[in-house]
Design a protein around this motif. Structure first.
Motif: not given
Length: 360
Positions: A126-137, A267-268, A270-278, A311-316
């Motif tokens: 099974l896949l076990l993945s860790v959300f290290q989102n700052r790799r996409w800052d 900026p991602q 802050a954008a997510l906190r403001e309710g903005k979406r990719p 550009a940052g890319d958390y959706p990736a």
């Protein structure tokens, strides 16, 4: 993003936790990823349940993880975004239920626990993945590009700061000081800066750290410094703080031919906190915030060449998770990589406690 193959329904995701991590990061990114569908949110907080249903009208809400796991056969992925001390037991339950898992950082309190989880996932296939989102800052992606282009020459020192000015504690488990909570900045923001240093410059041989509690009312570390010696000779100086009255550069990278200095935070969040979406323009920042590459002068006085920030890319991240589950693509952040970062964090905690340099 990964599209859903024709005739295949989206993968159904159960999200455990709807605090900051669940509501700001995971739920919006899951919902924005083709091939994934946010099916169920677990939170016992009625206000957060209402918030989840308001933001995602098709989502189900349940009070407990038990209710989620009772429906394991109806799910394709579990995301654990609950408090740190619950990461290992909930991820274990998901894997034992036959479900792939994404776990927010830190995946565990110790490297041994992370490796045990990885072994369980491997045994179950099974896949076990860790959300290290700052790799996409944005700044991290830019620095990786600059290093690939050899724009700085041989890197000698990597300075990374994740600093805030929060002189009054917010309270809650992250600042309680109870070791069982796995709180404090070393394991919170430190998980990000250490992971980035390891991705950029590889394994670490020595760790030195200073970790203190500055603010009255806080019981967990809120001002921490780490000095890492990498096997390839690079020295990483990493700062995480809630007590920085003047914020330093996010990155200052010094090489044999040039340096790179970048101020400001991606900026991602802050954008997510403001309710903005990719969508179009996601993760881009204003040109006034771009960093500079140069030698012999300060970027703060106009030295060096302005360098576009990628550009940052958390959706990736979730696009890669969907591809891994659908097509057997690579795990975007393997748990063994997270375990290596925990080796460093554990060494840093010992170093700060005993006042010694710890060899790995």
């Amino acid at each position: 993003m990964t599209g859903t193959p024709p005739g295949n329904p989206p993968l159904r995701v159960g999200l455990v936790g709807y605090g900051l991590a669940g509501s700001v990061f995971h739920a919006p990114l899951i919902a924005a990823t083709e091939g994934l569908a946010l099916d169920t949110v677990v939170t016992s907080n009625p206000e957060r349940q209402r918030q989840a249903r308001a933001e995602f009208p098709d989502v189900r809400t349940v009070d407990t993880p038990d209710e989620l796991f009772d429906r394991a056969a109806e799910l394709d992925l579990v995301v654990v975004a609950s408090p740190n001390k619950t990461h290992v037991p909930l991820a274990t339950r998901a894997l034992e239920a036959g479900l792939p898992v994404v776990v927010d950082k830190p995946v565990a309190g110790t490297a041994a626990e992370a490796r045990a989880l990885a072994a369980l996932a491997g045994e179950r296939g099974l896949l076990l993945s860790v959300f290290q989102n700052r790799r996409w800052d944005n700044d991290f992606l830019t620095l990786r590009r600059l290093l690939a282009e050899d724009a700085l020459g041989e890197v000698w020192r990597f300075e990374s700061r994740f600093e805030r000015w929060r002189p009054q504690p917010k309270g809650g488990w992250r600042e309680s000081g109870d070791p069982a909570e796995i709180g404090g900045l070393l394991y919170d923001l430190g998980s990000h800066v250490v992971d980035q240093a390891l991705v950029l410059f590889g394994p670490v041989t020595q760790v030195y750290a200073e970790s203190v509690v500055r603010r009255a009312g806080a019981a967990a570390d809120d001002d921490t410094f780490l000095a890492l010696t990498h096997a390839n000779g690079v020295r990483s100086h990493l700062y995480v703080s809630s007590t920085a009255a003047q914020l330093g550069p996010r990155f200052r990278v010094l090489g044999a031919t040039a340096g790179y200095v970048k101020l400001g935070l991606d900026p991602q969040e802050a954008a997510l906190r403001e309710g903005k979406r990719p969508g179009p323009g996601w993760g881009e920042e204003d040109e006034s915030l771009w960093g500079r590459v140069g030698a012999g002068d300060s970027p703060l006085t106009g030295g060096g060449q302005v360098t576009r920030t990628d550009a940052g890319d958390y959706p990736a991240y979730y696009a890669a998770v969907a591809k891994a589950l659908r097509e057997g693509g690579p795990n975007p952040v393997d748990a063994l990589e997270a375990a290596a970062a925990l080796d460093v964090l554990e060494a840093a905690r010992r170093s700060a406690r005993d006042g010694v340099v710890v060899s790995l």
